[in-house]
Design an enzyme around this catalytic site. Structure first.
Site, PDB file in Angstrom:
ATOM      1  CG  ASP A 125      -1.947  -1.045   1.260  1.00 37.61           C
ATOM      2  OD1 ASP A 125      -1.835  -2.002   0.476  1.00 37.61           O
ATOM      3  OD2 ASP A 125      -2.892  -0.916   2.057  1.00 37.61           O
ATOM      4  CG  ASP A 163     -12.971  -2.139   0.820  1.00 33.95           C
ATOM      5  OD1 ASP A 163     -12.434  -3.258   0.746  1.00 33.95           O
ATOM      6  OD2 ASP A 163     -12.732  -1.214   0.026  1.00 33.95           O
TER       7      ASP A 163
HETATM    8  O1  LIG Z   1      -6.064  -1.085   1.726  1.00 41.70           O
HETATM    9  C1  LIG Z   1      -6.279  -0.245   2.622  1.00 41.70           C
HETATM   10  O2  LIG Z   1      -5.705  -0.294   3.742  1.00 41.70           O
HETATM   11  C2  LIG Z   1      -7.261   0.853   2.358  1.00 41.70           C
HETATM   12  C3  LIG Z   1      -7.533   1.742   3.376  1.00 41.70           C
HETATM   13  C4  LIG Z   1      -8.431   2.764   3.155  1.00 41.70           C
HETATM   14  C5  LIG Z   1      -9.031   2.891   1.911  1.00 41.70           C
HETATM   15  C6  LIG Z   1      -8.769   2.010   0.900  1.00 41.70           C
HETATM   16  C7  LIG Z   1      -7.885   0.973   1.091  1.00 41.70           C
HETATM   17  N1  LIG Z   1      -7.552   0.064   0.128  1.00 41.70           N
HETATM   18  C8  LIG Z   1      -8.187  -0.311  -1.058  1.00 41.70           C
HETATM   19  O3  LIG Z   1      -8.452   0.779  -1.928  1.00 41.70           O
HETATM   20  C9  LIG Z   1      -9.470   0.361  -2.813  1.00 41.70           C
HETATM   21  C10 LIG Z   1     -10.596   1.345  -2.848  1.00 41.70           C
HETATM   22  O4  LIG Z   1     -10.235   2.458  -3.574  1.00 41.70           O
HETATM   23  P1  LIG Z   1     -11.415   3.267  -4.320  1.00 41.70           P
HETATM   24  O5  LIG Z   1     -12.498   3.382  -3.305  1.00 41.70           O
HETATM   25  O6  LIG Z   1     -11.785   2.422  -5.483  1.00 41.70           O
HETATM   26  O7  LIG Z   1     -10.771   4.544  -4.645  1.00 41.70           O
HETATM   27  C11 LIG Z   1     -10.052  -0.934  -2.288  1.00 41.70           C
HETATM   28  O8  LIG Z   1      -9.553  -2.023  -3.029  1.00 41.70           O
HETATM   29  C12 LIG Z   1      -9.514  -0.958  -0.861  1.00 41.70           C
HETATM   30  O9  LIG Z   1      -9.474  -2.282  -0.395  1.00 41.70           O
END
Ligand SMILES: O=C(O)c1ccccc1N[C@@H]1O[C@H](COP(=O)(O)O)[C@@H](O)[C@H]1O
EC number: 5.3.1.16
Length: 253
Positions: free
Chosen positions: A23, A142
């Site tokens: 990340d 999520d």
């Molecule tokens: O992976 C993380 O720790 C995380 C924490 C906070 C937000 C998102 C996170 N990860 C991943 O990002 C994508 C979502 O991104 P979007 O909403 O499409 O812009 C998703 O896969 C999360 O698991």
């Protein structure tokens, strides 16, 4: 995505695929707790981390642009550099919400992308890109409880099971299921959530959040027959609870 291996005695067996996570926030590999902005622990250069997991035997990398997910900028160039340097498969997440960000993500050569916020806020666009790109699109579900969260997990985005039914009907190929209450905590995966999701969809599920030990991975591996295909491992690897080599050995059958 789980690894098929035929046996002389019967049908193929599948082992749990492991996806070490990188990340990226502010150009650095980080881990968060509960996905909360500001809870970062930094682990240095993301390319070095990714190459490390590749050298250790990973077949997949789970690569996330956290700034893009939070809306605090992006690490697009850094992410593209990491994705392009990998010989292994890459799944890319974070801030992929429209045609331009999707095109940029796919152009890195990643095998697939995970859509989060877009699946909650722009369902018509997600249905369109699922139809166009098939299994190069996965959706990240999520959740806190059974409520989906988007925009860096800061906003509610509807009911898990209603959204899942809609995405199934649109042909979504795969789900990445994250229990936000577990993520980055080393408190063990939410096996009940994974079982519940697998019971309502026939699409493969990637488990995310909470892995703390080799026994956690073995427990997730027992859900392979129910539809769990892989597990994302983050904090436990960075905190050196076990090595990736040990993890791969623990889930090999
Ligand atoms: O992976 C993380 O720790 C995380 C924490 C906070 C937000 C998102 C996170 N990860 C991943 O990002 C994508 C979502 O991104 P979007 O909403 O499409 O812009 C998703 O896969 C999360 O698991």
């Amino acid at each position: 995505m789980s690894t098929p291996s035929s046996t002389p005695y019967g049908p193929s067996v599948h082992t749990l695929e492991l996806l070490p996570a990188v990340d990226v926030r502010d150009g650095q590999a980080v881990r968060l707790v509960h996905g909360e902005s500001g809870s970062e622990t930094s682990y240095g250069d993301p390319l070095e981390a990714a190459l490390n997991w590749q050298r250790a035997g990973a077949r997949w990398l789970h690569l996330v642009d956290l700034d893009a997910a939070f809306g605090t900028g992006d690490n697009r160039d850094r992410i593209a550099e990491v994705a392009r340097a990998m010989d292994i498969e890459v799944e890319l997440s974070g801030g992929i919400r429209d045609d331009a960000s999707l095109a940029a993500a796919l152009a890195t050569g990643c095998r697939r992308v995970n859509l989060g916020t877009a699946a909650l806020e722009t369902p018509e666009w997600v249905a369109k890109v699922i139809a166009e790109h098939g299994d190069r699109i996965a959706v990240g579900l999520d959740v806190r409880g059974t409520t989906l969260r988007g925009r860096g997990w800061t906003r509610d985005g509807g009911d898990l099971y209603e959204t899942l039914a809609r995405l199934d009907s649109e042909g979504c190929a795969r789900y990445v299921v994250t229990d936000i209450n577990k993520d980055g905590t080393l408190k063990g995966p939410n096996l009940e959530l994974l079982r519940n999701v697998c019971s309502v969809t026939d699409r493969p599920v990637i488990a995310s959040g909470g892995v703390s030990s080799l026994d956690d991975l073995r427990a997730i591996a027992t859900l392979v027959p129910e539809g769990v295909e892989g597990a994302i491992v983050g904090k436990a690897l960075y905190a050196e609870a076990f090595t990736l080599e040990e993890a791969l050995e623990a889930v090999s059958s």
